[in-house]
Motif scaffolding. Structure first.
Motif, short mmCIF file in Angstrom:
data_model
loop_
_atom_site.label_atom_id
_atom_site.label_comp_id
_atom_site.label_asym_id
_atom_site.label_seq_id
_atom_site.Cartn_x
_atom_site.Cartn_y
_atom_site.Cartn_z
N GLY A 144 68.04 -8.04 -39.80
CA GLY A 144 67.43 -9.37 -39.91
C GLY A 144 66.18 -9.36 -40.77
O GLY A 144 66.04 -10.18 -41.69
N LEU A 145 65.28 -8.45 -40.48
CA LEU A 145 64.04 -8.38 -41.25
C LEU A 145 64.30 -7.92 -42.68
O LEU A 145 63.60 -8.34 -43.61
N ALA A 146 65.31 -7.07 -42.86
CA ALA A 146 65.62 -6.60 -44.21
C ALA A 146 66.22 -7.70 -45.08
O ALA A 146 66.18 -7.62 -46.30
N ALA A 147 66.77 -8.74 -44.44
CA ALA A 147 67.46 -9.79 -45.20
C ALA A 147 66.52 -10.80 -45.81
O ALA A 147 66.93 -11.57 -46.69
N CYS A 148 65.27 -10.85 -45.35
CA CYS A 148 64.35 -11.86 -45.87
C CYS A 148 63.27 -11.21 -46.73
O CYS A 148 63.00 -10.02 -46.62
N ASN A 149 62.67 -12.03 -47.55
CA ASN A 149 61.58 -11.58 -48.42
C ASN A 149 60.44 -11.05 -47.56
O ASN A 149 60.00 -11.73 -46.63
N PRO A 150 59.91 -9.86 -47.82
CA PRO A 150 58.81 -9.33 -47.01
C PRO A 150 57.57 -10.22 -47.03
O PRO A 150 56.73 -10.14 -46.13
N LEU A 151 57.43 -11.07 -48.04
CA LEU A 151 56.29 -11.98 -48.11
C LEU A 151 56.41 -13.11 -47.09
O LEU A 151 55.43 -13.83 -46.86
N LEU A 152 57.60 -13.27 -46.47
CA LEU A 152 57.76 -14.32 -45.47
C LEU A 152 56.77 -14.16 -44.33
O LEU A 152 56.27 -15.14 -43.78
N ALA A 153 56.45 -12.92 -43.98
CA ALA A 153 55.52 -12.68 -42.88
C ALA A 153 54.16 -13.32 -43.15
O ALA A 153 53.53 -13.87 -42.25
N PHE A 154 53.72 -13.27 -44.41
CA PHE A 154 52.43 -13.86 -44.76
C PHE A 154 52.48 -15.38 -44.71
O PHE A 154 51.47 -16.02 -44.43
N GLN A 155 53.64 -15.95 -44.98
CA GLN A 155 53.77 -17.41 -44.91
C GLN A 155 53.71 -17.90 -43.46
O GLN A 155 53.26 -19.00 -43.19
N LEU A 156 54.15 -17.07 -42.54
CA LEU A 156 54.23 -17.49 -41.14
C LEU A 156 52.96 -17.21 -40.35
O LEU A 156 52.80 -17.73 -39.26
N MET A 157 52.06 -16.39 -40.87
CA MET A 157 50.83 -16.08 -40.16
C MET A 157 49.85 -17.24 -40.30
O MET A 157 49.49 -17.64 -41.40
N ASN A 158 49.38 -17.76 -39.17
CA ASN A 158 48.51 -18.93 -39.20
C ASN A 158 47.25 -18.70 -40.02
O ASN A 158 46.80 -19.58 -40.76
N ASN A 159 46.64 -17.53 -39.86
CA ASN A 159 45.36 -17.31 -40.54
C ASN A 159 45.50 -17.23 -42.05
O ASN A 159 44.50 -17.35 -42.77
#
Length: 301
Positions: A103-118
Motif C-alpha cells: 500500500g505505501l509502496a503504491a503511492c508517491n512518498p511525498l503524499l505523507a507530507f501532504q497529509l501532515m497538518n503542520n
C-alpha cells in the motif's frame, strides 16, 4: 498593552462542488508549479496568502515572526489515495499488513507530507521566507484557528515575538473531508476553501485586538454574545440566537464551510468593515464540533 493587526491577506474562498472552483488562479501564481506537487490544497492556499502578507509589509518585516496557523486534515491527490487503497486490499477487504508494504509502496512518498497538518504552515513559511521564530500548527475545524490567533497575541504580549502571524487554511472540497463530515453528520452548509492570515504586533495598526476566546460546545448555552456589530459564520444553533439581533452580518453563505480557514476569512471581512468606518466588530464563528470562537476587533484611532 495594545496588540494590533498590522497587515492582513487572504485567498478568496471557493464555494461549491469539487468541479466548481472559484479561487482566482492568479492569486496562486506565487506558488511555483514544481513545488505544488508536495503540497495539499490547503498548503497551496496558505502559501499564496503568506506571499500576499509579505508584500503588504516592508522587506524582512516577517522574517523572524512567530507563526500560528489553524490547519485542516484534508489534502493529498485522490489518485494517490486510490492507488494506496487498491494495493492494500486483500479479497475485497482492507489489510493492515498489506498496507504497510504494497500500500505505501503504491503511492508517491511525498503524499505523507501532504497529509501532515503542520506542513500547511511549514510550506507557507518556507516558500515565503518568514516565520523563523516561535511557531505552532493547530489542528482546526474552526475554533482551533481562534486558538492560533490567541497564541500569536500571547507571543507578542509576552515578548516572544515582535511580530506574529495567525490565520487558517483549509479545503473542504477534498472528497475525503466531505465524506468524513457527512459520516459524522457535522456538515452545515456548502463546502468551500480558502486561506487568510493576519500579522499582529504591539502598538498601532489597522485594527486593535480587544478580545480573543473560544467557548467549548458544552458551555455555549450560557454564552452571552458581545453587544454591537457582529460578523458571523453560523451553525443552526447560532443562527437561532442571532436571528433577532441588529447589525449582524452572516457570511456563511458567501464563504461556505471552509473549516480551519473560516474564522480567518471572517476576520478579513470584519477588517474591511472597520476600514469602512465601523468602530468595533465581534467576529463569532461556529465550528463543526460546536465550539464558538469570538474575536473582538476595534478600529485603530
Amino acid at each position: 498593552m495594545i496588540v494590533s493587526v498590522i497587515a492582513a491577506a487572504g485567498v478568496r474562498a471557493s464555494v461549491g462542488g469539487a468541479t466548481e472552483r472559484f479561487v482566482d488562479d492568479r492569486a496562486l501564481e506565487s506558488v511555483p508549479l514544481r513545488v505544488r506537487k508536495t503540497m495539499s490544497r490547503g498548503a497551496v492556499l496558505a502559501t499564496a496568502a503568506m506571499h500576499q502578507l509579505v508584500g503588504a509589509l516592508p522587506a524582512g518585516a516577517l522574517r523572524d515572526a512567530g507563526c500560528f496557523v489553524g490547519v485542516g486534515a484534508s489534502g493529498g491527490a485522490v489518485s494517490e489515495l486510490h492507488a494506496m487503497l487498491r494495493a492494500s486490499t486483500v479479497d475485497g477487504a482492507w489489510s493492515l499488513a498489506r498496507f504497510g508494504g504494497a500500500g505505501l509502496a503504491a503511492c508517491n512518498p511525498l503524499l505523507a507530507f501532504q497529509l501532515m497538518n503542520n506542513f500547511t504552515m511549514a510550506h507557507a513559511a518556507i516558500q515565503a521566507g518568514v516565520g523563523t521564530g516561535v511557531h505552532g500548527a493547530l489542528f482546526s475545524r474552526g475554533a482551533g484557528t481562534v486558538h492560533a490567533l490567541a497564541e500569536a497575541v500571547a507571543a507578542v504580549s509576552h515578548g516572544d515575538a515582535a511580530v506574529a502571524i495567525a490565520g487558517g487554511a483549509d479545503s473542504a472540497l477534498h472528497p475525503v473531508t466531505r465524506a468524513e463530515l457527512d459520516r459524522m453528520h457535522a456538515w452545515s452548509g456548502v463546502p468551500g476553501e480558502g486561506a487568510a492570515l493576519v500579522a499582529v504586533a504591539r502598538g498601532e495598526g489597522i485594527a486593535r485586538i480587544v478580545g480573543c476566546r473560544v467557548i467549548e460546545a458544552e458551555a455555549r448555552a450560557a454564552t452571552a454574545l458581545p453587544e454591537g456589530a457582529i460578523v458571523a459564520i453560523t451553525d443552526a444553533a447560532l443562527r437561532a440566537v442571532i436571528a433577532d439581533r441588529a447589525e449582524v452580518l452572516d457570511v456563511s453563505a458567501a464563504l461556505g464551510e471552509c473549516l480551519a480557514a473560516g474564522p480567518a476569512l471572517a476576520w478579513l471581512c470584519a477588517l474591511d468593515l472597520l476600514a469602512g468606518g465601523a468602530e468595533r466588530i465581534a467576529v463569532v464563528t461556529a465550528d463543526v464540533d460546536g465550539a464558538l470562537g469570538i474575536v473582538e476587533l476595534e478600529r485603530a484611532s
